[in-house]
Design a protein around this motif. Structure first.
Motif, PDB file in Angstrom:
ATOM      1  N   ASN A  66      35.276  33.963  34.026  1.00  0.00           N
ATOM      2  CA  ASN A  66      35.321  34.110  35.479  1.00  0.00           C
ATOM      3  C   ASN A  66      34.334  35.155  35.961  1.00  0.00           C
ATOM      4  O   ASN A  66      33.710  35.017  37.022  1.00  0.00           O
ATOM      5  CB  ASN A  66      36.732  34.481  35.934  1.00  0.00           C
ATOM      6  N   LEU A  86      31.215  34.715  38.619  1.00  0.00           N
ATOM      7  CA  LEU A  86      30.951  35.582  39.772  1.00  0.00           C
ATOM      8  C   LEU A  86      29.521  36.119  39.721  1.00  0.00           C
ATOM      9  O   LEU A  86      28.849  36.230  40.745  1.00  0.00           O
ATOM     10  CB  LEU A  86      31.943  36.745  39.794  1.00  0.00           C
ATOM     11  N   TRP A 107      27.043  33.774  41.188  1.00  0.00           N
ATOM     12  CA  TRP A 107      26.962  33.845  42.649  1.00  0.00           C
ATOM     13  C   TRP A 107      26.119  35.045  43.086  1.00  0.00           C
ATOM     14  O   TRP A 107      25.301  34.945  43.996  1.00  0.00           O
ATOM     15  CB  TRP A 107      28.361  33.935  43.254  1.00  0.00           C
ATOM     16  N   SER A 127      36.766  39.970  52.756  1.00  0.00           N
ATOM     17  CA  SER A 127      37.621  39.071  51.981  1.00  0.00           C
ATOM     18  C   SER A 127      37.763  39.578  50.552  1.00  0.00           C
ATOM     19  O   SER A 127      36.894  40.290  50.031  1.00  0.00           O
ATOM     20  CB  SER A 127      37.031  37.665  51.963  1.00  0.00           C
ATOM     21  N   TRP A 143      37.530  37.830  47.906  1.00  0.00           N
ATOM     22  CA  TRP A 143      36.456  37.230  47.114  1.00  0.00           C
ATOM     23  C   TRP A 143      35.189  38.052  47.200  1.00  0.00           C
ATOM     24  O   TRP A 143      34.546  38.330  46.180  1.00  0.00           O
ATOM     25  CB  TRP A 143      36.185  35.809  47.614  1.00  0.00           C
ATOM     26  N   TRP A 144      34.817  38.507  48.412  1.00  0.00           N
ATOM     27  CA  TRP A 144      33.589  39.271  48.577  1.00  0.00           C
ATOM     28  C   TRP A 144      33.715  40.663  47.956  1.00  0.00           C
ATOM     29  O   TRP A 144      32.762  41.166  47.355  1.00  0.00           O
ATOM     30  CB  TRP A 144      33.219  39.384  50.048  1.00  0.00           C
ATOM     31  N   MET A 199      33.079  40.303  44.350  1.00  0.00           N
ATOM     32  CA  MET A 199      31.651  40.143  44.104  1.00  0.00           C
ATOM     33  C   MET A 199      30.959  41.498  44.091  1.00  0.00           C
ATOM     34  O   MET A 199      30.140  41.797  43.216  1.00  0.00           O
ATOM     35  CB  MET A 199      31.046  39.258  45.194  1.00  0.00           C
TER      36      MET A 199
END
Length: 350
Positions: free
Chosen positions: A5, A9, A12, A47, A49-50, A53
């Motif tokens: 995972n 990431l 991205w 978020s 998710w961000w 990251m």
């Protein structure tokens, strides 16, 4: 989070870095803003998710440090899209970290390499615009910095690119990063993660050790690396003239080495202790020749000693108090007894 995972990431992050004209980059830039050529984290309103990251920049992934940042490099061609201070394009670290004093004094912090070269990067060139007149030692830093650019030649009409150092030919691949994250050396670090969480050890002490083994505590070398301190202000807070690093502070400083010697004498053991913190932790807590049931006892002693050194450093800095080795040894003995008797994770002694 698993290595697979994490590597996804990273894919991205690599795309956002190399495809700044893409839709996702433009959407995130409009949402969070941009500084130093990177999209802002956005704080608690961003978020999950961000935020995950963004944590890649801080070295998410066990035992591999800042694996993403350490393996990217800007290849300068025309210099128009490479940030002079922020991007890692010459040397091992960005210039804002190599010359933090000059970065803080610079008026324009987001100039490109092309702009700076065009204005002149000699020690008296037009590229250097400062907020105030420089001191003599700061001018020496400018001369040192200028020497790095003697062989820089820009190529007109050829765009700058990013290079993935783990595979300069093919670039970032999930498979390659997954292999890197799951090497044997990193598996040793995963065992250390399990070892720091003990029911007898106060939670904030375990957290300190967890950060310590990853070099994530605010020692002066880390503060200088982040531009918080000048690279000339690196002397150990415990009073010696050596640079303050985690290994020096907890193992090699005069106070630390004397305390470890006193502790070993108290325990009735005698051996050569390793000067690297991770190896020292494994060597001391899993004492060769000792029965397995004694490993917990030695682990508690190690944690307490680290905690006592950390508290002593902070007392010297913020309270101006100094304890001798006899007092520190008594603190180690007292806290070791209390921690072994207590099984409450949040039970902390100062």
């Amino acid at each position: 989070m698993g290595a697979f995972n994490i590597s996804l990431l990273g894919k991205w992050c690599w795309r956002l870095l190399t495809e700044k004209g893409g839709l996702w980059y433009r959407v995130l830039k409009s949402r969070y803003g941009e500084v130093g050529g990177r999209i802002r984290e956005g704080g608690s309103d961003s978020s999950a998710w961000w935020r995950m990251m963004c944590r890649l920049r801080e070295g998410i992934g066990e035992g591999v440090g800042n694996w993403f940042e350490d393996n990217i490099r800007r290849v300068v061609r025309d210099g128009r899209n490479t940030l002079f201070w922020y991007d890692r394009w010459i040397g091992d670290v960005p210039l804002r970290l190599k010359f933090p004093r000059l970065f803080n004094l610079a008026v324009e912090k987001e100039c490109s390499v092309g702009e700076m070269v065009g204005r002149g990067l000699g020690s008296d060139g037009g590229a250097w615009v400062w907020r105030r007149r420089l001191f003599a030692w700061e001018e020496e830093s400018v001369r040192e910095c200028s020497l790095l650019f003697h062989n820089i030649v820009l190529q007109d009409s050829v765009c700058d690119t990013w290079q993935w150092l783990l595979d300069p030919v093919h670039g970032y691949t999930v498979r390659g990063v997954y292999r890197f994250l799951t090497t044997t050396s990193n598996m040793v670090d995963r065992s250390l993660v399990d070892d720091v969480w003990k029911k007898h050890v106060p939670l904030k002490v375990s957290l300190l050790v967890w950060r310590l083994l990853r070099n994530r505590i605010p020692t002066k070398d880390n503060l200088a690396l982040r531009g918080v301190l000048s690279s000339t202000d690196m002397a150990c807070a415990l009073g010696c003239v050596c640079n303050e690093t985690v290994n020096h502070l907890f193992l090699q400083c005069t106070l630390s080495t004397d305390l470890w010697a006193v502790i070993c004498n108290w325990l009735g053991i005698s051996f050569v202790l390793d000067g690297e913190l991770r190896h020292h932790f494994q060597q001391f807590t899993k004492m060769a020749g000792m029965p397995i049931y004694s490993h917990l006892f030695f682990t508690i002693i190690w944690f307490v000693t680290i905690w006592v050194i950390w508290k002593e450093m902070n007392n010297r800095i913020f309270n101006g108090t100094v304890s001798n080795n006899f007092t520190l040894k008594e603190k180690v003995k007292l806290h070791s007894f209390l921690w072994l008797k207590s099984k409450q994770p949040n039970f902390v002694y100062s």
